[in-house]
Write a protein that holds these residues in place. Structure first.
Motif, PDB file in Angstrom:
ATOM      1  N   GLY A 172       0.727  21.204  16.147  1.00  0.00           N
ATOM      2  CA  GLY A 172       0.899  20.367  17.328  1.00  0.00           C
ATOM      3  C   GLY A 172      -0.125  19.269  17.397  1.00  0.00           C
ATOM      4  N   GLU A 173      -0.227  18.693  18.593  1.00  0.00           N
ATOM      5  CA  GLU A 173      -1.159  17.610  18.826  1.00  0.00           C
ATOM      6  C   GLU A 173      -1.818  17.802  20.180  1.00  0.00           C
ATOM      7  OE1 GLU A 173       1.810  14.660  18.197  1.00  0.00           O
ATOM      8  OE2 GLU A 173       2.205  14.439  20.335  1.00  0.00           O
ATOM      9  N   SER A 174      -3.017  17.276  20.298  1.00  0.00           N
ATOM     10  CA  SER A 174      -3.783  17.431  21.539  1.00  0.00           C
ATOM     11  C   SER A 174      -4.169  16.064  22.063  1.00  0.00           C
ATOM     12  CB  SER A 174      -5.031  18.263  21.273  1.00  0.00           C
ATOM     13  OG  SER A 174      -5.778  18.405  22.452  1.00  0.00           O
ATOM     14  N   ASP A 175      -3.861  15.836  23.329  1.00  0.00           N
ATOM     15  CA  ASP A 175      -4.270  14.629  24.037  1.00  0.00           C
ATOM     16  C   ASP A 175      -5.525  14.988  24.826  1.00  0.00           C
ATOM     17  OD1 ASP A 175      -4.682  12.579  25.862  1.00  0.00           O
ATOM     18  OD2 ASP A 175      -2.549  12.277  26.231  1.00  0.00           O
ATOM     19  N   VAL A 176      -6.667  14.514  24.363  1.00  0.00           N
ATOM     20  CA  VAL A 176      -7.952  14.890  24.946  1.00  0.00           C
ATOM     21  C   VAL A 176      -8.091  14.400  26.377  1.00  0.00           C
ATOM     22  CG1 VAL A 176     -10.445  14.612  24.712  1.00  0.00           C
ATOM     23  CG2 VAL A 176      -9.037  14.926  22.689  1.00  0.00           C
ATOM     24  N   GLU A 177      -7.636  13.206  26.636  1.00  0.00           N
ATOM     25  CA  GLU A 177      -7.782  12.640  27.976  1.00  0.00           C
ATOM     26  C   GLU A 177      -6.987  13.435  29.013  1.00  0.00           C
ATOM     27  OE1 GLU A 177      -6.821   8.391  29.921  1.00  0.00           O
ATOM     28  OE2 GLU A 177      -8.062   8.364  28.110  1.00  0.00           O
ATOM     29  N   ALA A 178      -5.768  13.843  28.665  1.00  0.00           N
ATOM     30  CA  ALA A 178      -4.916  14.591  29.593  1.00  0.00           C
ATOM     31  C   ALA A 178      -5.127  16.104  29.494  1.00  0.00           C
ATOM     32  CB  ALA A 178      -3.451  14.270  29.322  1.00  0.00           C
ATOM     33  N   LEU A 179      -5.947  16.548  28.518  1.00  0.00           N
ATOM     34  CA  LEU A 179      -6.163  17.981  28.268  1.00  0.00           C
ATOM     35  C   LEU A 179      -4.831  18.713  28.094  1.00  0.00           C
ATOM     36  CD1 LEU A 179      -9.087  18.741  30.740  1.00  0.00           C
ATOM     37  CD2 LEU A 179      -9.221  18.492  28.250  1.00  0.00           C
ATOM     38  N   ARG A 180      -3.971  18.162  27.238  1.00  0.00           N
ATOM     39  CA  ARG A 180      -2.640  18.727  26.995  1.00  0.00           C
ATOM     40  C   ARG A 180      -2.445  18.998  25.512  1.00  0.00           C
ATOM     41  NH1 ARG A 180       1.986  18.187  30.684  1.00  0.00           N
ATOM     42  NH2 ARG A 180       2.627  19.392  28.913  1.00  0.00           N
ATOM     43  N   PHE A 181      -1.764  20.104  25.223  1.00  0.00           N
ATOM     44  CA  PHE A 181      -1.352  20.445  23.857  1.00  0.00           C
ATOM     45  C   PHE A 181       0.160  20.347  23.789  1.00  0.00           C
ATOM     46  CE2 PHE A 181       0.377  23.678  20.998  1.00  0.00           C
ATOM     47  CZ  PHE A 181      -0.137  23.224  19.809  1.00  0.00           C
ATOM     48  N   ARG A 182       0.674  19.660  22.774  1.00  0.00           N
ATOM     49  CA  ARG A 182       2.117  19.579  22.552  1.00  0.00           C
ATOM     50  C   ARG A 182       2.432  20.144  21.184  1.00  0.00           C
ATOM     51  NH1 ARG A 182       0.761  14.768  25.024  1.00  0.00           N
ATOM     52  NH2 ARG A 182       0.440  13.755  23.035  1.00  0.00           N
ATOM     53  N   PRO A 183       3.258  21.194  21.119  1.00  0.00           N
ATOM     54  CA  PRO A 183       3.610  21.772  19.818  1.00  0.00           C
ATOM     55  C   PRO A 183       4.517  20.838  19.022  1.00  0.00           C
ATOM     56  CG  PRO A 183       4.794  22.885  21.575  1.00  0.00           C
ATOM     57  CD  PRO A 183       3.868  21.909  22.224  1.00  0.00           C
ATOM     58  N   VAL A 184       4.462  20.978  17.707  1.00  0.00           N
ATOM     59  CA  VAL A 184       5.354  20.228  16.820  1.00  0.00           C
ATOM     60  C   VAL A 184       6.773  20.755  17.034  1.00  0.00           C
ATOM     61  CG1 VAL A 184       5.967  19.862  14.407  1.00  0.00           C
ATOM     62  CG2 VAL A 184       3.580  19.766  15.105  1.00  0.00           C
TER      63      VAL A 184
END
Length: 65
Positions: free
Chosen positions: A49-61
């Motif tokens: 997945g990927e992590s958006d540091v600013e939003a503190l969110r993880f999105r799986p592939v």
């Protein structure tokens, strides 16, 4: 850089918690910087997945069909 997933499926990130998955409890995950606030997240050599540091969110592939 690496982070260890805790018992509840979270990783620690800049004094906050980001939920990844309970599937990866107690495993080390790799993080690869792509952009200033954006990381790819790996379990061993597989991108999960990927992590958006600013939003503190993880999105799986998304799985290929």
């Amino acid at each position: 850089m690496t982070r260890r997933v805790n018992n509840s499926g979270d990783i620690s990130w800049h004094k906050d918690r980001v939920f990844i998955s309970e599937v990866f409890r107690f495993e080390d995950l790799g993080l690869e910087l792509v952009d200033e606030d954006f990381y790819k997240v790996f379990f061993r050599d597989i991108e999960i997945g990927e992590s958006d540091v600013e939003a503190l969110r993880f999105r799986p592939v998304q799985a290929l069909r």
